[in-house]
Design an enzyme around this catalytic site. Sequence first.
Site, PDB file in Angstrom:
ATOM      1  N   ARG A 194      90.143  22.714  45.668  1.00  0.00           N
ATOM      2  CA  ARG A 194      90.033  23.482  46.973  1.00  0.00           C
ATOM      3  C   ARG A 194      88.794  23.071  47.744  1.00  0.00           C
ATOM      4  O   ARG A 194      88.830  23.275  49.065  1.00  0.00           O
ATOM      5  CB  ARG A 194      90.293  25.028  46.744  1.00  0.00           C
TER       6      ARG A 194
ATOM      7  N   HIS B  60      99.712  19.022  39.302  1.00  0.00           N
ATOM      8  CA  HIS B  60     100.336  20.145  38.815  1.00  0.00           C
ATOM      9  C   HIS B  60     101.753  19.941  39.161  1.00  0.00           C
ATOM     10  O   HIS B  60     102.208  20.654  39.967  1.00  0.00           O
ATOM     11  CB  HIS B  60      99.895  21.443  38.877  1.00  0.00           C
TER      12      HIS B  60
ATOM     13  N   ASP C  87      96.385  20.670  44.319  1.00  0.00           N
ATOM     14  CA  ASP C  87      97.374  21.875  43.904  1.00  0.00           C
ATOM     15  C   ASP C  87      98.021  22.422  45.023  1.00  0.00           C
ATOM     16  O   ASP C  87      97.748  23.559  45.641  1.00  0.00           O
ATOM     17  CB  ASP C  87      96.346  23.035  43.229  1.00  0.00           C
TER      18      ASP C  87
ATOM     19  N   ARG D  57      98.996  19.087  32.466  1.00  0.00           N
ATOM     20  CA  ARG D  57     100.151  19.944  31.769  1.00  0.00           C
ATOM     21  C   ARG D  57      99.746  20.946  30.786  1.00  0.00           C
ATOM     22  O   ARG D  57     100.489  22.051  30.599  1.00  0.00           O
ATOM     23  CB  ARG D  57     101.117  19.006  31.079  1.00  0.00           C
ATOM     24  N   LYS D  58      98.690  20.872  30.216  1.00  0.00           N
ATOM     25  CA  LYS D  58      97.910  21.792  29.067  1.00  0.00           C
ATOM     26  C   LYS D  58      99.073  22.180  28.185  1.00  0.00           C
ATOM     27  O   LYS D  58      99.328  23.299  28.033  1.00  0.00           O
ATOM     28  CB  LYS D  58      97.454  22.922  29.824  1.00  0.00           C
ATOM     29  N   PHE D  59      99.749  21.291  27.660  1.00  0.00           N
ATOM     30  CA  PHE D  59     100.611  21.312  26.586  1.00  0.00           C
ATOM     31  C   PHE D  59      99.892  22.490  25.549  1.00  0.00           C
ATOM     32  O   PHE D  59      98.766  22.142  25.168  1.00  0.00           O
ATOM     33  CB  PHE D  59     101.012  20.124  25.661  1.00  0.00           C
TER      34      PHE D  59
ATOM     35  N   ASP E 208     102.264  23.811  22.308  1.00  0.00           N
ATOM     36  CA  ASP E 208     103.347  24.031  21.443  1.00  0.00           C
ATOM     37  C   ASP E 208     103.261  23.267  20.077  1.00  0.00           C
ATOM     38  O   ASP E 208     102.586  22.581  20.041  1.00  0.00           O
ATOM     39  CB  ASP E 208     104.700  24.124  22.210  1.00  0.00           C
ATOM     40  N   ILE E 209     104.605  23.425  19.295  1.00  0.00           N
ATOM     41  CA  ILE E 209     104.517  22.808  18.019  1.00  0.00           C
ATOM     42  C   ILE E 209     104.939  21.243  18.353  1.00  0.00           C
ATOM     43  O   ILE E 209     105.367  20.852  19.605  1.00  0.00           O
ATOM     44  CB  ILE E 209     105.525  23.321  17.284  1.00  0.00           C
TER      45      ILE E 209
END
Length: 278
Positions: free
Chosen positions: A242, A64, A40, A94-96, A98-99
């Site tokens: 980290r 990410h 990250d 990405r942690k989608f 949505d629809i």
Amino acid sequence: MSSFLRQTYGQRVQNHSNPAAKQLLEIMEKKKTNLAVSVDVTKSKEFLAIIDAVGPFVCLVKTHVDIIEDFDHSLIQQLQDLSVKHDFAIFEDRKFADIGNTVALQYSSGVHKIASWSHITNAHPVPGPSIISGLSSVGLPLGRGLLLLSEMSTKGALAVGSYTVEAVRMARAHRDFVIGFIAQRTMEGIGMQGDDVVDNDDFLILTPGVGLDVKGDAMGQQYRTPREVILESGCDVIIVGRGIYGKDPGLVEQIRAQAKRYMDAGWEAYQERISSPS
Ligand code: 5BU
């Protein structure tokens, strides 16, 4: 402990039909590592230097990609070259959420074209099963795999109880594409009722929130040790960020030493797990 937890990663390859799941388990068995590094950082140069340093010690690199300030597509080519050089899989975190129609576009298109290069990605189950259909319409033909977030590592996370149970049920209904979970413990048997028949409940559990030196950060992150995660909680992959590059992302020798330290701790906990009596 139940049966999958005592099988080796190599034995578990046959429990999976999805190419990304098979690839990950094969790499883990071959390289003797259950360590994933989460890279990250915001500059391409640092991103690639860390990955090249940790490459020999990891089964998976987690990205990410949207935090990289100087992103261009040559970065993806270089990431792919490193994945071949060191033999690791790529997981864009990405942690989608949505629809189906929108996530299919976010996964295939835009600046990052995630499906074209990331072997594994993940999604929040909050929209219901349509998020899996949307993502699998893009990812399945490419041999990609999906992880559902059935739990999180942060203080006060809402992904608990019946939410977690429903996430596992969604995954069981889409075994071709859903290869496992981001979770804090094994999901085997979760939510099963007496007469439920499930042929194969072997899901991969990838677990963030892992640290050997500190217990958390100032923003709600909570860390457990590789032993707690792999041996006591039955997870398969430790995800460390980290803890490996946090002190000084420029110091390659220090990063390599930390990666080796986490790899050894994760593998030792796994060996203890597979050899523990039933
Ligand atoms: P850390 O530096 O080891 O704390 O980084 C952890 C990474 O895992 C970071 O990229 C998070 O976005 C990611 N993560 C997490 O920490 N906890 C979660 O529950 C999930 C993802 Br899901």
